[in-house]
Design an enzyme around this catalytic site. Structure first.
Site, mmCIF file in Angstrom:
data_model
loop_
_atom_site.group_PDB
_atom_site.id
_atom_site.type_symbol
_atom_site.label_atom_id
_atom_site.label_comp_id
_atom_site.label_asym_id
_atom_site.label_seq_id
_atom_site.Cartn_x
_atom_site.Cartn_y
_atom_site.Cartn_z
ATOM 1 N N GLU A 1 9.616 8.589 -22.029
ATOM 2 C CA GLU A 1 8.743 9.138 -20.702
ATOM 3 C C GLU A 1 10.571 10.023 -20.619
ATOM 4 O OE1 GLU A 1 7.149 7.711 -17.143
ATOM 5 O OE2 GLU A 1 8.691 8.437 -16.284
ATOM 6 N N SER B 1 1.078 2.576 -15.797
ATOM 7 C CA SER B 1 1.637 3.891 -16.187
ATOM 8 C C SER B 1 0.728 5.194 -16.185
ATOM 9 C CB SER B 1 2.257 4.276 -16.802
ATOM 10 O OG SER B 1 2.803 5.489 -16.915
ATOM 11 N N ALA C 1 10.477 -2.746 -7.202
ATOM 12 C CA ALA C 1 10.880 -3.905 -8.523
ATOM 13 C C ALA C 1 12.436 -4.414 -7.627
ATOM 14 C CB ALA C 1 11.405 -3.843 -9.706
ATOM 15 N N THR D 1 4.774 -3.305 6.620
ATOM 16 C CA THR D 1 4.270 -2.385 7.830
ATOM 17 C C THR D 1 2.735 -1.719 7.732
ATOM 18 O OG1 THR D 1 6.466 -1.227 7.005
ATOM 19 C CG2 THR D 1 4.717 -0.400 8.853
ATOM 20 N N HIS E 1 8.172 2.297 -22.306
ATOM 21 C CA HIS E 1 6.988 3.707 -22.341
ATOM 22 C C HIS E 1 7.877 4.128 -21.673
ATOM 23 C CE1 HIS E 1 5.020 5.484 -18.961
ATOM 24 N NE2 HIS E 1 3.727 6.333 -19.787
ATOM 25 N N ASN E 2 8.741 3.805 -20.166
ATOM 26 C CA ASN E 2 9.490 4.710 -20.077
ATOM 27 C C ASN E 2 10.368 5.668 -20.159
ATOM 28 O OD1 ASN E 2 7.542 4.072 -17.742
ATOM 29 N ND2 ASN E 2 8.906 3.920 -16.124
ATOM 30 N N LEU F 1 0.860 -1.481 0.106
ATOM 31 C CA LEU F 1 -0.112 0.010 -0.175
ATOM 32 C C LEU F 1 0.931 1.298 -0.355
ATOM 33 C CD1 LEU F 1 -2.950 -1.354 2.611
ATOM 34 C CD2 LEU F 1 -2.614 -0.571 0.170
ATOM 35 N N LYS G 1 5.420 -1.727 -20.931
ATOM 36 C CA LYS G 1 6.251 -0.095 -20.037
ATOM 37 C C LYS G 1 8.078 0.094 -19.600
ATOM 38 C CE LYS G 1 5.473 2.078 -16.795
ATOM 39 N NZ LYS G 1 5.249 2.229 -15.532
#
Ligand SMILES: NC(=O)C1=CN([C@@H]2O[C@H](COP(=O)(O)OP(=O)(O)OC[C@H]3O[C@@H](n4cnc5c(N)ncnc54)[C@H](OP(=O)(O)O)[C@@H]3O)[C@@H](O)[C@H]2O)C=CC1
Ligand SMILES: O=C(CO)[C@H](O)[C@H](O)COP(=O)(O)O
Length: 469
Positions: free
Chosen positions: A192, A131, A83, A40, A188-189, A16, A185
């Site tokens: 970016e 993304s 990652a 946590t 894509h980065n 989260l 992805k």
């Protein structure tokens, strides 16, 4: 809140943090019941407290057994953690609780080689690229699916429901098997990084070459965002330039250290491009520029030794229109390279990537979303393997804006303004329209010192040698 002992949730999510929390809220908001877990435990409690009405669809859990037990079979569990080894560790701890048919979805920015390995080792494992940053995750990201199509189709109803929409179509698609989703992805980065570097170079020309303040630069970006360059990154650059530091009252840009961070996806793009022999010099220049930015001490030493480059441009040497043209041309060239790399990877890994589908999935939700991507999707539908610069619409734009790119690059270079991505774009453009290049010299040199042989213009065959004496 529901009883975690009963397997009722449609999906589970581990991690989260910035992205995971927003994805979980997005999933709950779309009507799905979701179980969540975070290393946590206090973060989980805080998350549920802040979820408001959505908490009714969220089951907080503090152990993997409870998490798994609270999800309906076959379980679908999203991992949204950093990652690398953390993903392997989470999989190892989670799998003892899972059954045949359950699915683990790694939605972080994994290296696609790791995803290929995990897909081969772990039954029901798939890797997807997400993304859009926190805002996208909360209200509609772009999702690049990969791995087993069967597993994807089981999670697709949730992912399509939470994804951004373009013309009513969800920006969530299956790209291909194995690590295909994470590879898309990653590229894509890479794009970016290049888009961001091109914008940073334009900012540098305005700030250092034209002597403009951040407040003066903001409306320029805003104006560009109403034209061909319309995109999320130009839009936020306008907002960034206009922002003030609450503490000092100075422009936000003027208080931020000029050292760029990076988590690795741009570098992976450059590495894979080298492996595949796909030329992506604009993206490589952007990665190198971040690396150079990190050499803060050396840059200070360089300025002390050589003096700062002159930078200020003579009045009228360059216009804002030239700069806009440079960005338009640079962007097209950069995307042409990105899609070239995707085509090369698709062939090499036998993924069957669909180029227009990739452009379509990038049209909304993701960081590189821009008005141009719809034209790119159309051009790639016509000819998926054609270099985008050859598509009539982009060839036309390049003819119109080439002069601005050339002028910007040459004026900036003459005055010591570093524009590595723009110059890389221009050099690529010039090389890609040179029928007779200079690699004949390279071939001659290779043959001279290593007897590597060459091909001749005047006859077929290979392995010819020069009489080098
Ligand atoms: N931020 C962004 O804009 C985007 C990020 N991504 C990718 O999404 C993934 C998550 O990123 P983001 O949400 O930004 O990261 P954050 O740092 O905000 O959150 C990381 C989450 O992973 C958990 N975590 C960290 N280390 C461990 C560990 N060793 N064992 C178990 N749990 C751990 C953290 O739990 P704890 O609270 O206990 O620390 C936290 O829940 C990354 O792969 C990132 O590259 C993808 C797209 C956009
Ligand atoms: O995936 C992303 C956006 O698409 C993440 O924001 C990623 O962290 C950006 O990369 P980097 O941190 O290397 O700049």
């Amino acid at each position: 809140m529901r009883d975690p002992a009963i397997g009722h949730s449609d999906i589970g999510l581990i991690g989260l943090g910035t992205m995971g929390a927003m994805l979980a809220l997005n999933i709950a908001e779309k009507g799905f019941a979701i179980s969540v877990y975070n290393r946590t435990a206090s973060v989980t409690d805080e998350f549920v407290t802040q979820a408001g009405d959505l908490a009714a669809r969220i089951t907080p859990t503090k152990e993997f057994a409870a998490l798994v037990g609270s999800i309906a079979r076959p379980r679908k569990i999203i991992l949204m953690v950093p990652a690398g080894p953390v993903v392997d560790q989470q999989i190892a701890e989670l799998t003892p609780f899972l059954e045949d048919g359950d699915i683990i979805i790694d939605a972080g920015n994994a290296n696609f080689h790791d995803t290929e390995r995990r897909a081969a080792e772990v039954p029901g494992f798939i890797g997807i690229g997400v993304s859009g940053g926190a805002e996208g995750a909360r209200h509609g990201p772009s999702i690049m699916g990969g791995g087993s199509l069967k597993a994807w189709s089981l999670v697709a109803p949730v992912l399509e429901a939470i994804a951004a929409r373009y013309d009513g179509q969800p920006c969530a698609s299956w790209m291909g098997p194995g690590g295909a989703g994470h590879f898309v992805k990653t590229v894509h980065n890479g794009i970016e990084y290049a888009d961001m570097q091109l914008i940073a170079e334009a900012y540098g020309v305005m700030r250092d070459g034209m002597g403009m303040t951040s407040a003066g630069i903001a409306p320029v970006f805003e104006g560009w965002n109403a034209g061909r360059l319309r995109s999320y990154l130009i839009e936020i650059s306008a907002q960034i330039a206009a922002a003030q530091d609450a503490e000092s009252g100075a422009s936000m840009l003027d208080v931020i250290l000029d050292r760029a961070g990076q988590k690795g996806t741009g570098r992976w793009t450059a590495i894979e491009a080298q492996h595949l022999g796909a030329p992506i010099p604009v993206i490589e220049a952007a990665v190198a520029a971040r690396n150079i930015s990190a050499k803060l001490e050396e840059r200070h030493a360089g300025q002390a030794r050589f003096g700062a480059s002159p930078k200020a441009l003579p009045e009228g040497a360059l216009t804002l229109e030239d700069l806009e043209s440079a960005l338009i041309a640079g962007k097209i060239i950069c995307y042409a390279q990105g899609f070239d790399l995707l085509n090369a990877a698709s062939g090499a890994f036998d993924w069957g990537l669909t180029m227009p589908a990739i452009a379509e999935v990038w049209r909304a939700g993701c960081i590189i979303r821009s008005a141009m991507l719809d034209d790119m999707a159309a051009a790639l539908r016509e000819a998926p393997a054609r270099n985008l610069m050859q598509a009539p619409v982009f060839a036309g734009l390049l003819r119109t804006h080439e002069a601005g790119l050339r002028k910007t690059a040459s004026v900036a270079m003459t005055h010591g303004l570093p524009v590595p991505a723009l110059t890389a774009a221009l050099a690529y453009f010039d090389m890609m329209r040179t029928a007779r290049g200079t690699a004949n010299m390279i071939q001659a040199q290779r043959d001279f010192f290593g007897e590597h042989g060459f091909e001749r213009l005047d006859r077929a065959g290979s392995g010819f040698h020069g009489d080098w004496g």
